[in-house]
Design a protein around this motif. Sequence first.
Motif, PDB file in Angstrom:
ATOM      1  N   SER A  70      -1.447  -0.464   4.640  1.00 49.13           N
ATOM      2  CA  SER A  70       0.013  -0.486   5.073  1.00 49.13           C
ATOM      3  C   SER A  70       0.692   0.680   5.113  1.00 49.13           C
ATOM      4  O   SER A  70       0.433   1.626   4.183  1.00 49.13           O
ATOM      5  CB  SER A  70       0.861  -1.463   4.016  1.00 49.13           C
ATOM      6  OG  SER A  70       2.092  -1.364   4.470  1.00 49.13           O
ATOM      7  N   HIS A  71       1.370   1.069   6.230  1.00 48.60           N
ATOM      8  CA  HIS A  71       1.942   2.278   6.375  1.00 48.60           C
ATOM      9  C   HIS A  71       3.592   2.384   5.877  1.00 48.60           C
ATOM     10  O   HIS A  71       4.232   3.123   5.737  1.00 48.60           O
ATOM     11  CB  HIS A  71       2.262   2.616   7.836  1.00 48.60           C
ATOM     12  CG  HIS A  71       1.049   3.141   8.600  1.00 48.60           C
ATOM     13  ND1 HIS A  71       1.043   4.222   9.501  1.00 48.60           N
ATOM     14  CD2 HIS A  71      -0.348   3.228   8.235  1.00 48.60           C
ATOM     15  CE1 HIS A  71      -0.367   4.677   9.788  1.00 48.60           C
ATOM     16  NE2 HIS A  71      -0.828   4.020   8.992  1.00 48.60           N
ATOM     17  N   ASP A  72       3.722   1.179   5.277  1.00 47.91           N
ATOM     18  CA  ASP A  72       5.152   0.878   4.419  1.00 47.91           C
ATOM     19  C   ASP A  72       5.015   2.041   3.214  1.00 47.91           C
ATOM     20  O   ASP A  72       4.094   2.281   2.601  1.00 47.91           O
ATOM     21  CB  ASP A  72       5.318  -0.560   3.773  1.00 47.91           C
ATOM     22  CG  ASP A  72       5.513  -1.416   4.904  1.00 47.91           C
ATOM     23  OD1 ASP A  72       6.749  -1.645   5.532  1.00 47.91           O
ATOM     24  OD2 ASP A  72       4.484  -2.089   5.398  1.00 47.91           O
ATOM     25  N   THR A  73       6.169   2.371   2.852  1.00 42.64           N
ATOM     26  CA  THR A  73       6.467   3.343   1.666  1.00 42.64           C
ATOM     27  C   THR A  73       6.617   2.713   0.139  1.00 42.64           C
ATOM     28  O   THR A  73       6.194   3.449  -0.566  1.00 42.64           O
ATOM     29  CB  THR A  73       7.600   4.187   2.058  1.00 42.64           C
ATOM     30  OG1 THR A  73       8.801   3.353   1.962  1.00 42.64           O
ATOM     31  CG2 THR A  73       7.493   5.271   3.098  1.00 42.64           C
ATOM     32  N   ASP A  74       6.693   1.442   0.196  1.00 46.45           N
ATOM     33  CA  ASP A  74       6.637   0.750  -1.045  1.00 46.45           C
ATOM     34  C   ASP A  74       5.929  -0.635  -0.898  1.00 46.45           C
ATOM     35  O   ASP A  74       6.335  -1.351   0.001  1.00 46.45           O
ATOM     36  CB  ASP A  74       8.138   0.772  -1.944  1.00 46.45           C
ATOM     37  CG  ASP A  74       9.034   0.158  -1.285  1.00 46.45           C
ATOM     38  OD1 ASP A  74       8.982  -0.984  -1.120  1.00 46.45           O
ATOM     39  OD2 ASP A  74       9.940   1.006  -0.712  1.00 46.45           O
ATOM     40  N   MET A  75       5.517  -1.169  -1.875  1.00 46.26           N
ATOM     41  CA  MET A  75       4.952  -2.702  -1.896  1.00 46.26           C
ATOM     42  C   MET A  75       6.141  -3.538  -1.929  1.00 46.26           C
ATOM     43  O   MET A  75       5.864  -4.636  -1.479  1.00 46.26           O
ATOM     44  CB  MET A  75       4.143  -2.699  -3.098  1.00 46.26           C
ATOM     45  CG  MET A  75       3.372  -3.732  -3.255  1.00 46.26           C
ATOM     46  SD  MET A  75       2.181  -4.008  -1.668  1.00 46.26           S
ATOM     47  CE  MET A  75       0.952  -2.903  -2.117  1.00 46.26           C
TER      48      MET A  75
END
Length: 155
Positions: A70-75
């Motif tokens: 995932s390129h998201d910054t946080d889970m």
Amino acid sequence: MASLAGCRTESTPSYIRLSGTAPTLKDAPTSRAVLVTFWATWCPPCRKETPSLVELAEKPPEGLSVMVFSHDTDMAAVETFLRGPPVPALHLRLDEDLAASRAFGVETLPTAILVVDGQQVARFSGSKDWSSSSMRRLLEKLSHEQHSDVSKPAP
């Protein structure tokens, strides 16, 4: 001309054949074939393909596992989008500093790369219906084809 009952008219999903060794994946599933997917919750095409990606991960063709970066910054963003923790079959992890994306040469989301026996076999760009019968057949074919080629002795 009348169509025959039982004939399949689904077109083959688009992909690009690859060859060469895949980057090493830390904590990768132990299956022979791994569909390495690059994805983000803020990406509309990624969001569209998520249900079919989860279905593929939970009920994969024999010998195939799914691994999502995932390129998201946080889970927390991922868990909010998925309405809970990611299903274990996704083997989802954050792509910190986009290191995995760079290693695989990923420039757009979503992108998926089929790795079989440590070799890159195919690249899929854009949103896909991973649960369609044509996609499942293609993944099975590519996984088997590469496995057969790798196991043949050199002339």
